[in-house]
Structure formats: structure tokens, C-alpha cells
Design an enzyme around this catalytic site. Sequence first.
Site, PDB file in Angstrom:
ATOM      1  N   GLU A 178      -7.655   8.775   7.167  1.00 24.02           N
ATOM      2  CA  GLU A 178      -7.213   9.107   6.505  1.00 24.02           C
ATOM      3  C   GLU A 178      -6.489  10.747   6.689  1.00 24.02           C
ATOM      4  O   GLU A 178      -5.644  11.228   6.673  1.00 24.02           O
ATOM      5  CB  GLU A 178      -7.470   9.099   4.805  1.00 24.02           C
ATOM      6  CG  GLU A 178      -7.861   7.812   4.147  1.00 24.02           C
ATOM      7  CD  GLU A 178      -6.277   7.058   4.367  1.00 24.02           C
ATOM      8  OE1 GLU A 178      -5.323   7.245   3.946  1.00 24.02           O
ATOM      9  OE2 GLU A 178      -6.796   5.662   4.896  1.00 24.02           O
ATOM     10  N   TRP A 183      -4.691  10.371   9.509  1.00 19.36           N
ATOM     11  CA  TRP A 183      -3.256   9.894   9.088  1.00 19.36           C
ATOM     12  C   TRP A 183      -2.262  11.091   9.023  1.00 19.36           C
ATOM     13  O   TRP A 183      -0.957  10.848   9.175  1.00 19.36           O
ATOM     14  CB  TRP A 183      -3.390   8.913   7.576  1.00 19.36           C
ATOM     15  CG  TRP A 183      -3.628   7.256   8.693  1.00 19.36           C
ATOM     16  CD1 TRP A 183      -4.320   6.867   8.563  1.00 19.36           C
ATOM     17  CD2 TRP A 183      -2.533   6.434   8.510  1.00 19.36           C
ATOM     18  NE1 TRP A 183      -3.955   5.372   8.777  1.00 19.36           N
ATOM     19  CE2 TRP A 183      -2.371   4.847   9.189  1.00 19.36           C
ATOM     20  CE3 TRP A 183      -0.854   7.134   8.587  1.00 19.36           C
ATOM     21  CZ2 TRP A 183      -1.897   4.092   8.798  1.00 19.36           C
ATOM     22  CZ3 TRP A 183       0.072   6.241   9.376  1.00 19.36           C
ATOM     23  CH2 TRP A 183      -0.493   4.053   9.068  1.00 19.36           C
ATOM     24  N   TRP A 228      20.514  -2.421   0.953  1.00 22.14           N
ATOM     25  CA  TRP A 228      19.757  -2.531  -0.449  1.00 22.14           C
ATOM     26  C   TRP A 228      20.926  -2.527  -1.914  1.00 22.14           C
ATOM     27  O   TRP A 228      22.101  -2.931  -1.200  1.00 22.14           O
ATOM     28  CB  TRP A 228      19.212  -0.537  -0.216  1.00 22.14           C
ATOM     29  CG  TRP A 228      18.742  -0.192   1.158  1.00 22.14           C
ATOM     30  CD1 TRP A 228      19.137  -0.035   2.420  1.00 22.14           C
ATOM     31  CD2 TRP A 228      17.547  -0.698   1.473  1.00 22.14           C
ATOM     32  NE1 TRP A 228      18.498   0.485   3.402  1.00 22.14           N
ATOM     33  CE2 TRP A 228      16.595  -0.157   2.593  1.00 22.14           C
ATOM     34  CE3 TRP A 228      16.119  -1.580   0.507  1.00 22.14           C
ATOM     35  CZ2 TRP A 228      15.904  -0.685   2.910  1.00 22.14           C
ATOM     36  CZ3 TRP A 228      15.040  -1.378   0.855  1.00 22.14           C
ATOM     37  CH2 TRP A 228      14.485  -0.983   2.407  1.00 22.14           C
ATOM     38  N   ASN A 246      -2.868   6.931  -4.379  1.00 22.15           N
ATOM     39  CA  ASN A 246      -2.660   6.189  -3.237  1.00 22.15           C
ATOM     40  C   ASN A 246      -2.507   5.454  -3.310  1.00 22.15           C
ATOM     41  O   ASN A 246      -0.867   4.292  -2.848  1.00 22.15           O
ATOM     42  CB  ASN A 246      -3.428   6.819  -1.920  1.00 22.15           C
ATOM     43  CG  ASN A 246      -2.556   6.635  -0.888  1.00 22.15           C
ATOM     44  OD1 ASN A 246      -1.885   6.954  -0.670  1.00 22.15           O
ATOM     45  ND2 ASN A 246      -3.427   6.138  -0.296  1.00 22.15           N
ATOM     46  N   TRP A 266      14.607   3.208  -0.023  1.00 22.95           N
ATOM     47  CA  TRP A 266      13.851   3.743  -0.088  1.00 22.95           C
ATOM     48  C   TRP A 266      13.536   4.653  -0.302  1.00 22.95           C
ATOM     49  O   TRP A 266      13.124   5.789  -0.601  1.00 22.95           O
ATOM     50  CB  TRP A 266      12.891   3.595   1.381  1.00 22.95           C
ATOM     51  CG  TRP A 266      14.050   3.994   2.821  1.00 22.95           C
ATOM     52  CD1 TRP A 266      14.559   3.205   3.646  1.00 22.95           C
ATOM     53  CD2 TRP A 266      13.664   4.726   3.179  1.00 22.95           C
ATOM     54  NE1 TRP A 266      14.994   3.596   4.856  1.00 22.95           N
ATOM     55  CE2 TRP A 266      14.269   4.207   4.381  1.00 22.95           C
ATOM     56  CE3 TRP A 266      12.509   5.882   2.861  1.00 22.95           C
ATOM     57  CZ2 TRP A 266      14.513   6.230   5.514  1.00 22.95           C
ATOM     58  CZ3 TRP A 266      12.914   6.528   4.367  1.00 22.95           C
ATOM     59  CH2 TRP A 266      13.839   7.247   5.114  1.00 22.95           C
ATOM     60  N   TRP A 318       6.480   6.369   2.244  1.00 21.17           N
ATOM     61  CA  TRP A 318       7.501   5.692   2.555  1.00 21.17           C
ATOM     62  C   TRP A 318       8.344   4.479   2.948  1.00 21.17           C
ATOM     63  O   TRP A 318       8.594   3.580   2.879  1.00 21.17           O
ATOM     64  CB  TRP A 318       8.767   6.400   1.419  1.00 21.17           C
ATOM     65  CG  TRP A 318       8.282   6.339   0.137  1.00 21.17           C
ATOM     66  CD1 TRP A 318       7.939   8.002  -0.462  1.00 21.17           C
ATOM     67  CD2 TRP A 318       8.949   5.475  -1.372  1.00 21.17           C
ATOM     68  NE1 TRP A 318       8.311   7.468  -1.647  1.00 21.17           N
ATOM     69  CE2 TRP A 318       8.423   6.405  -2.218  1.00 21.17           C
ATOM     70  CE3 TRP A 318       9.514   4.447  -1.092  1.00 21.17           C
ATOM     71  CZ2 TRP A 318       8.295   5.524  -3.190  1.00 21.17           C
ATOM     72  CZ3 TRP A 318       9.463   3.944  -2.908  1.00 21.17           C
ATOM     73  CH2 TRP A 318       9.372   4.736  -2.812  1.00 21.17           C
TER      74      TRP A 318
END
Length: 460
Positions: free
Chosen positions: A270, A273, A302, A337, A355, A378
Amino acid sequence: MTQLVWFRNDLRVSDHSALTETCQGHDSEVKAIFLWTPEQWQQHDYGLARQYSIRSALVTLARDLAQLGIPLTILHAKTWMSGVDQLIGFARTHKVSQLAFHREFGWDEVQRDQYAINQTREAGMETWIGEDRVGFDPATLLTRQGEMYRVFTPFKKRWLSQHAETPLAAPLPVPSPTGPEVSELPDIPEVNWPGSAELPLNEHEAHDHLSEFSKTMPDYKTLRDLPATEGTSRLSAALASGAISLRQCMHSAFSHPNVDSAGVQTWLSELIWREFYHYLLYWRPEIARHKPFYPRWDAFPWQQDETALHRWQQGQTGVPIVDAGMRQLVQTGWMHNRVRMIVAMYLVKLLKIDWRQGERWFAQQLLDIDLASNNGGWQWCASTGVDAAPYFRIFNPYTQSERFDPQGSYIRRWVPELASVPAAAIHKPTQQLAQHMGYSQPLVDYKRARAETLAFFKKL
């Protein structure tokens, strides 16, 4: 001779290479500076929660620097560029010979720092620039073809191989005092954020929290997805403001007595990441300007639905796990998370709302807002970013809720209307039950919304 340390998203005194560098010259006076730029932060959609987080870290930083004999000055400016002009003026007044700071990768940050470098050069000063946000220079982590990585797993393998060849150095200690303790602390603006923080925000709190987290780190893989459990590190806000460094966290993982356990390895993954998202920002700075990593997927139609967006923002969607997460966000400036992924996919894959609307709302509400991580998360959920997987990455919020909050404990805390509902019914209340409990009806039907989204992606 005076040396100046420019603090930004590195609000700590330990493992701070720029501070260590300036304190090495015993014949030099050291000063520190921070630019307070709320209008600039607002341009980045950073809200009061982020400002509150910064202030909390700054208060502790000012005290710690004072004990080292280093005064911290707060300069107020509307923008970073005008702040740099003030900084250069301060440096000229105090006859600064060197300005030291750490590199940052955002679009505006890069422009700001290049302007600062040019201005210091014109003023006859030197600059010292260190690396702080990442473990390795992004320019050194490339594929065999000499290109940037676009998928996390190969990047992680390359990162670990680089670490095996050249391990990260141990975190730097707090520098020795450069002079007598400073008695006068700077006047740091108050921030009237209405939330209630449940995260460590300053350097001392962060290290205490990391010490406690290390005890359960081997269980991280099992506990991290359970929002009703204290299974994560909760260090995201401290990492975002730099009250603790990424290297300090990585060192805690690599030096852990159970380093080979699944939990420690998962937490390390993580952290990598987090570095990967900064890596992407370095190579593709346009994503800081709301651009998709893969533009072809952003051709998705969208929907413009202000009512649905507002109900999502306020936790009134009629989906308990989604509403619990959105209410936790507004009230505490943080969200678990696993729940972040659930609420994000609900917005973009089921409500079909852009988004960027979600990215902006998170930035306005989060204590731990970090441009690279927020944007990366996102775009991952919206399937416009790296490793898009548009046909597979559509979470069912009801099965996610049943799996990760089986007893409904998380939902009961944040959605009190459902506090008395038994676990068997709390994840997806019937229309009659929701009405009886004074709870919202669902905005959309999951199966129908999912089918429509898949059909849209196939057209693309």
C-alpha cells in the site's frame, strides 16, 4: 551567513533532509519558512479539513523547530507565485545564502518551484533540492523499453528490485540544535473546521500511532478491509502533510520482526501504491489538471444530476454502506479505504456522475487529501486511469457491505436511523422498512444501473 528551509508538505523535524542539510554548517544561522496560501489551496479544491490538518502539524513543527533554535516564519499570500516573491524578499532582508526545500510533482508545484529557482539565482542565492515524497527518483524507475510504468504490479516489482540493489537509507534523526531555544512562536491562523478529527495530525502523534500500529501490522491484510475495526494505520493525514515521511513508514515495515508476514507485506504494498501515484503525477502532470490518464475511456456519457450528486455528498443515497461512508467523511474528514472504493464506484458506475465531481468533493472534505492519491484512486474506480478494467470494476455495494461489515456495526455508527435494524436486514432494507425507520429510498436499482454502465463501456 543564513540558510533558509522552505517547508511545504514535509511538516516535521525528523527524517527531513533539507533541514539536516542546512543544520550541518555550524557557522550558519538557520531559519524556516512556510507559505500560508488558502486561496491557492482553494484553487486545488482543498477545503477547511486540509487547512486544519496543516495547521495542526504546523503548531507542533514550530515548537520543535524552536527547541532547535530555528525560528519559523509564516508568510501570507494569495498564490504560490506571489508567496515566492515574498519569500525572496524575506531571504534578501536576512541575507540568506542558500534556500533548501524538497521536490514536489504537481503541475502548479513544478511551476512554483522553477520560478523560485530562477528568482533565487537572480538574487545570488544557491538552492538545495532534496527528494521527500518518494523513495526513488521517478526518472530511474523505467521498463526495459525505457518507458514509464502504467500498471502497478510491474512497477512494484521494479521498485522492490531497486530497493534490493540500493536499499532506502535509514530515516534521518532530528538535527542537533543550531542555537538557543526560540522563545517566540509564529502566529498560525485559526481554522474553523466543524469536523472532529480521529487521526494523528502532527509528528509526535503520528510516531506514537505508528508504534501502536506496528503491533497489529502482521494482521493488516485481514483487518484492513473491515471498516468497523481499527485495522488500518490511519497515518494518511500525517503522510499527506509530511508530519511523518513515507521512508519512515517503509522503514517500519522493512525492519519489522514479522516482515515476511502477509500483513506487513500488504502494508508495504500500500505504501508503494502511494509512491506509484506520485510516480504517475511526475510522468503525466496533466492529471493534476483533471485530465484522464486514458482519454478514450473518458468519453463515457457522464450524467448531470445535481440532486443525485447532493444526496451522495450528504449520505442520503438509500444504500446504507454508501451513506455511512459519506457521513463519516463529512463529520471526521476521513473515510475507510474499502468504503472509499465502494462510494466512488457507486457515484461513477451506478449514478454515472463524472469522477471529477467525486474527486473535488473528497478534496474539499478530507483531512488527508493528497492530490496524487486522490486522483489516482478516483481514476482507478472510474476506469479512466492506469489498469482501467472497465468491464470488471463495478462493485455491488450490498454484497460489499455484507462481506466487510457483516454485523452492520459500521453502518449503525454512521446511519443512526438503522441502529435497531438486525444484521440480516441492515445492508439492504426493504422499502417498507426504510420508510418505517425514516431512511432514504435507493436512488437507483443496482442491477439496471450496472447493465446500463456495461452497455456504455461496450459502445466505447
